[in-house]
Design an enzyme around this catalytic site. Sequence first.
Site, PDB file in Angstrom:
ATOM      1  N   TYR A  13       0.844  -1.197   0.000  1.00  0.00           N
ATOM      2  CA  TYR A  13       0.000   0.000   0.000  1.00  0.00           C
ATOM      3  C   TYR A  13       0.884   1.254   0.000  1.00  0.00           C
ATOM      4  CZ  TYR A  13      -4.005  -3.056   0.595  1.00  0.00           C
ATOM      5  OH  TYR A  13      -4.971  -4.009   0.389  1.00  0.00           O
ATOM      6  N   GLY A  73      -3.447 -14.563  12.836  1.00  0.00           N
ATOM      7  CA  GLY A  73      -4.497 -13.965  12.017  1.00  0.00           C
ATOM      8  C   GLY A  73      -5.640 -14.921  11.779  1.00  0.00           C
ATOM      9  N   CYS A  79      -6.657 -23.548  12.032  1.00  0.00           N
ATOM     10  CA  CYS A  79      -6.734 -22.984  10.677  1.00  0.00           C
ATOM     11  C   CYS A  79      -5.943 -23.866   9.719  1.00  0.00           C
ATOM     12  CB  CYS A  79      -6.155 -21.566  10.685  1.00  0.00           C
ATOM     13  SG  CYS A  79      -5.904 -20.874   9.044  1.00  0.00           S
ATOM     14  N   CYS A 132      -6.445 -22.357   4.118  1.00  0.00           N
ATOM     15  CA  CYS A 132      -7.010 -22.588   2.778  1.00  0.00           C
ATOM     16  C   CYS A 132      -7.313 -21.272   2.076  1.00  0.00           C
ATOM     17  CB  CYS A 132      -8.266 -23.443   2.870  1.00  0.00           C
ATOM     18  SG  CYS A 132      -9.677 -22.605   3.628  1.00  0.00           S
ATOM     19  N   GLU A 138     -23.320 -41.844   5.444  1.00  0.00           N
ATOM     20  CA  GLU A 138     -22.262 -41.749   4.427  1.00  0.00           C
ATOM     21  C   GLU A 138     -22.233 -43.068   3.651  1.00  0.00           C
ATOM     22  OE1 GLU A 138     -20.004 -39.469   3.174  1.00  0.00           O
ATOM     23  OE2 GLU A 138     -19.578 -41.182   1.882  1.00  0.00           O
ATOM     24  N   LYS A 181      -0.746 -30.897   2.192  1.00  0.00           N
ATOM     25  CA  LYS A 181      -2.153 -30.820   2.563  1.00  0.00           C
ATOM     26  C   LYS A 181      -2.493 -31.643   3.803  1.00  0.00           C
ATOM     27  CE  LYS A 181      -3.983 -27.948  -0.389  1.00  0.00           C
ATOM     28  NZ  LYS A 181      -4.848 -28.288  -1.473  1.00  0.00           N
TER      29      LYS A 181
HETATM   30  C1  LIG Z   1      -9.144 -11.912   5.406  1.00  0.00           C
HETATM   31  C2  LIG Z   1      -7.863 -11.187   5.675  1.00  0.00           C
HETATM   32  C3  LIG Z   1      -7.847  -9.812   5.675  1.00  0.00           C
HETATM   33  C4  LIG Z   1      -6.665  -9.127   5.955  1.00  0.00           C
HETATM   34  N1  LIG Z   1      -6.690  -7.764   6.053  1.00  0.00           N
HETATM   35  C5  LIG Z   1      -5.595  -7.099   6.470  1.00  0.00           C
HETATM   36  C6  LIG Z   1      -5.657  -5.709   6.777  1.00  0.00           C
HETATM   37  O1  LIG Z   1      -6.724  -5.082   6.738  1.00  0.00           O
HETATM   38  N2  LIG Z   1      -4.492  -5.099   7.157  1.00  0.00           N
HETATM   39  C7  LIG Z   1      -3.314  -5.774   7.274  1.00  0.00           C
HETATM   40  O2  LIG Z   1      -2.296  -5.171   7.628  1.00  0.00           O
HETATM   41  N3  LIG Z   1      -3.253  -7.105   7.044  1.00  0.00           N
HETATM   42  C8  LIG Z   1      -4.354  -7.775   6.672  1.00  0.00           C
HETATM   43  N4  LIG Z   1      -4.318  -9.138   6.523  1.00  0.00           N
HETATM   44  C9  LIG Z   1      -3.065  -9.878   6.826  1.00  0.00           C
HETATM   45  C10 LIG Z   1      -3.106 -10.404   8.264  1.00  0.00           C
HETATM   46  O3  LIG Z   1      -3.034  -9.347   9.185  1.00  0.00           O
HETATM   47  C11 LIG Z   1      -1.929 -11.359   8.551  1.00  0.00           C
HETATM   48  O4  LIG Z   1      -0.736 -10.670   8.366  1.00  0.00           O
HETATM   49  C12 LIG Z   1      -1.962 -12.580   7.644  1.00  0.00           C
HETATM   50  O5  LIG Z   1      -3.231 -13.184   7.655  1.00  0.00           O
HETATM   51  C13 LIG Z   1      -0.907 -13.608   8.070  1.00  0.00           C
HETATM   52  O6  LIG Z   1      -1.171 -14.063   9.363  1.00  0.00           O
HETATM   53  P1  LIG Z   1      -1.784 -15.571   9.614  1.00  0.00           P
HETATM   54  O7  LIG Z   1      -0.912 -16.480   8.844  1.00  0.00           O
HETATM   55  O8  LIG Z   1      -1.703 -15.728  11.087  1.00  0.00           O
HETATM   56  O9  LIG Z   1      -3.172 -15.534   9.088  1.00  0.00           O
HETATM   57  C14 LIG Z   1      -5.475  -9.840   6.211  1.00  0.00           C
HETATM   58  C15 LIG Z   1      -5.504 -11.235   6.176  1.00  0.00           C
HETATM   59  C16 LIG Z   1      -6.685 -11.913   5.930  1.00  0.00           C
HETATM   60  C17 LIG Z   1      -6.693 -13.414   5.960  1.00  0.00           C
END
Ligand SMILES: Cc1cc2nc3c(=O)[nH]c(=O)nc-3n(C[C@H](O)[C@H](O)[C@H](O)COP(=O)(O)O)c2cc1C
Length: 546
Positions: free
Chosen positions: A173, A319, A343, A346, A413, A431
């Site tokens: 961004y 996340g 999680c 996926c 099933e 997977k």
């Molecule tokens: C649905 C979704 C929306 C996200 N929106 C943002 C966001 O608004 N701002 C941001 O900095 N990162 C965003 N991210 C990135 C997450 O903050 C995070 O860095 C990423 O999911 C990796 O972490 P995880 O592997 O624990 O999910 C988003 C991720 C997901 C899955």
Amino acid sequence: MDSLHYLFSPLRIKGMELSNRAVMPPMGTNLGNPDGTVSDANVAYLARRAKGRPGLLITEIVGVHPSGLAINTQLCAFEDRFIPGLAKLAQAAHAEGCKVAMQIHHAGRESFFMLAEGKAIAPSAVPSLIYRMPPREMTHDDIAEITNAFGSAARRAREAGFDAVEVHGAHGYLLTQFLSARSNRREDEYGGSLENRARFIIDILSEVRRQVGEDFPISLRLSVEEFIEGGYTVSDIAPVFPAFVAAGADIIHASFGTHGSPGGITTAPPEYEPGFAVPLARRVKDAISVPVIAVGRFTDPELAGSVIKRKEADLVAFGRQFLADPDFLKKAGEGRRGNTRFCIACNQGCIERLMLGEGKIRCAINPETGQELLYPQERSVKPRRIWVIGAGPAGLTAACEAARLGHNVTLFEKESLTGGLIRYGASAPHKHVYREWIEWLDGQVRKAGVEVKTGTRVTPEMIVSERPDHVIIAQGSEPVIPPIPGIDASHVCTALDIFEGAVTPGTSVVIIGAGFVGMEAADFLTGKAKTITLVEVMLIFLVIYV
Ligand SMILES: Cc1cc2nc3c(=O)[nH]c(=O)nc-3n(C[C@H](O)[C@H](O)[C@H](O)COP(=O)(O)O)c2cc1C
């Protein structure tokens, strides 16, 4: 247990006392009102995550300026009228004893609709890698206006009751666009050297600090490595980390990836191991002394605790795990880890849904996510007899949910095992998490008291004679066999036959269709067949970004 202690230990950052070091990082939901104000669904979603008690929750992107919205329903903070709605988010987190930060954001050139309307701005008129349309190069007046907008949005966050603010300097961004020489071709004091490219971020941090005061914590989320050809690495930008801290950053949130990074690394798929990006957080920690947040495929609180114990990061963000099971921290703390829905990375309900269809957030494995206002909590006052036909992921989930609500459930099933097509798909490389999930779900169904009848095909006569109150049909899909001459030949089989081991491939294999199944079949056959040729009629781009 030892490592959990590190995760659950408190941390003070300026005036903000965190009860533990688990962070819910920002995740866009698309649940906001069309005018950019906070909706009841936004509040319910955040409140549900707060019930899981992370030390710090960070909101999704909140727009600081009308020129920088990534989607047209993005939450906004560019005028005071947004404060009352934003305050509801802060209250929802506080009601559960969590601290909450608001993430402030400008998309720059990475906004399809701003580009399409000719309104997108960026350091230079370099087209977006994804959308291929050029933005307008920012003037000095634009730079001053956006810098001020970040400060004012942060001031509004403070007035709304947030405990901290996070400046979004990651994922390609606007702030990353300045920092990266790939997108910043300016020849003035904001372009050229690393010091110049970092100037915009430093200006913003200084302005945010000026408007929020000394005691209010500021987090800076950075993509510390771009993971794209010609992009910067953590070693390239490490020299400016101290300047970010000097300008006001009290926390560095060490994310990674940019728009167009191959492999969707920012929301890493299961090919990446949990905690794979910890070395990046470690590099940031080596350069500065403020707390650092590590992120990337964390699901297990024990692993997160061990990262903190080894001093590789001070906090750990989970996340998508907060989408799959917001209660996972509590479960770990209470020794009920086995009840956690982990999680599977996926990306189907969350980031893909958001980005490919502008849908609202969901989770493919947790039906509550994004539907908190609708999701029934109370047990039924009038339990019914429910039959679920098909024990793939949908049938298992429906059976589990119906039993949770107190219904009398029978799950049928026709195969000898539950799991449906996931059992085959889980054989593909990387997977195994799918297999673990489906086995966990099978266990949950049985624990919930569902009667499971495998090897049983339900007939209309059975329904007429037994008269269940409701029948849920979750029978799954059939493969589409294209009408290609020779398709019936004995050496032609489906991908399922390969995954199941029913067919041993010859030395030379042609795979028709290079979608996910075709590509995973190729991956699966690598090393087993001598030559593998993938054939695809279309040229498909799957674009994932955050
Ligand atoms: C649905 C979704 C929306 C996200 N929106 C943002 C966001 O608004 N701002 C941001 O900095 N990162 C965003 N991210 C990135 C997450 O903050 C995070 O860095 C990423 O999911 C990796 O972490 P995880 O592997 O624990 O999910 C988003 C991720 C997901 C899955």
